[in-house]
Design a protein around this motif. Sequence first.
Motif, short mmCIF file in Angstrom:
data_model
loop_
_atom_site.label_atom_id
_atom_site.label_comp_id
_atom_site.label_asym_id
_atom_site.label_seq_id
_atom_site.Cartn_x
_atom_site.Cartn_y
_atom_site.Cartn_z
N HIS A 41 0.84 -1.20 0.00
CA HIS A 41 0.00 0.00 0.00
C HIS A 41 0.88 1.25 0.00
CE1 HIS A 41 -3.35 2.61 0.78
NE2 HIS A 41 -2.85 3.00 1.94
N ARG A 42 0.61 2.18 -0.91
CA ARG A 42 1.40 3.42 -1.02
C ARG A 42 0.44 4.60 -1.17
NH1 ARG A 42 5.64 4.31 -5.84
NH2 ARG A 42 3.84 5.12 -6.94
N PRO A 43 -0.04 5.14 -0.03
CA PRO A 43 -0.95 6.28 -0.12
C PRO A 43 -0.22 7.54 -0.59
CG PRO A 43 -0.39 5.85 2.17
CD PRO A 43 0.23 4.75 1.34
N GLU A 44 -0.97 8.46 -1.15
CA GLU A 44 -0.37 9.67 -1.72
C GLU A 44 0.45 10.46 -0.69
OE1 GLU A 44 -2.82 12.24 -4.09
OE2 GLU A 44 -3.89 10.54 -4.93
N LEU A 45 -0.09 10.66 0.51
CA LEU A 45 0.65 11.44 1.50
C LEU A 45 1.91 10.71 1.95
CD1 LEU A 45 0.79 14.07 3.01
CD2 LEU A 45 -0.64 13.07 4.81
N GLY A 46 1.86 9.39 2.06
CA GLY A 46 3.06 8.62 2.39
C GLY A 46 4.11 8.76 1.30
N CYS A 76 11.01 13.91 7.73
CA CYS A 76 10.09 13.44 6.69
C CYS A 76 9.85 11.94 6.81
CB CYS A 76 10.64 13.77 5.30
SG CYS A 76 10.61 15.53 4.91
N LEU A 77 10.91 11.18 7.10
CA LEU A 77 10.74 9.72 7.25
C LEU A 77 9.92 9.38 8.48
CD1 LEU A 77 14.27 8.53 6.13
CD2 LEU A 77 12.12 8.33 4.86
N GLU A 83 2.30 8.35 9.05
CA GLU A 83 1.22 8.24 8.05
C GLU A 83 0.89 6.79 7.74
OE1 GLU A 83 -1.65 9.29 5.34
OE2 GLU A 83 -0.63 10.58 6.77
N MET A 84 1.91 5.95 7.72
CA MET A 84 1.71 4.54 7.39
C MET A 84 1.29 3.71 8.61
SD MET A 84 2.20 4.60 4.20
CE MET A 84 2.11 2.86 3.85
N GLY A 85 1.45 4.27 9.82
CA GLY A 85 1.11 3.52 11.01
C GLY A 85 2.16 2.51 11.40
#
Length: 89
Positions: A41-46, A76-77, A83-85
């Motif tokens: 899963h690669r969400p836009e904000l991530g 940022c990381l 963001e990814m939990g």
Amino acid sequence: MSERKEGAQASQPGPAHYRGDGLVTAQRALASCASQEVTCHRPELGFYWWAIAFKYVWRLWSKGQPASDCSKAIDCLERLRGEMGWTDD
């Protein structure tokens, strides 16, 4: 540096710290990484936080502010991880 590389660097837009060797620029490297097959899963904000961290790591040795750029990349990381939990379990 060869004339070809010098010409390539002179024609590259943007700051010198993103131009790389004139053939592989930060923009081209980032685009290449972004085009890899996505296997999770690669969400836009991530993805955004990953890309900004990439930018800071890329310019770490060439902008003249390595400690600051390193701290910004880490921030940022950490935002990406949040963001990814992801946790350090």
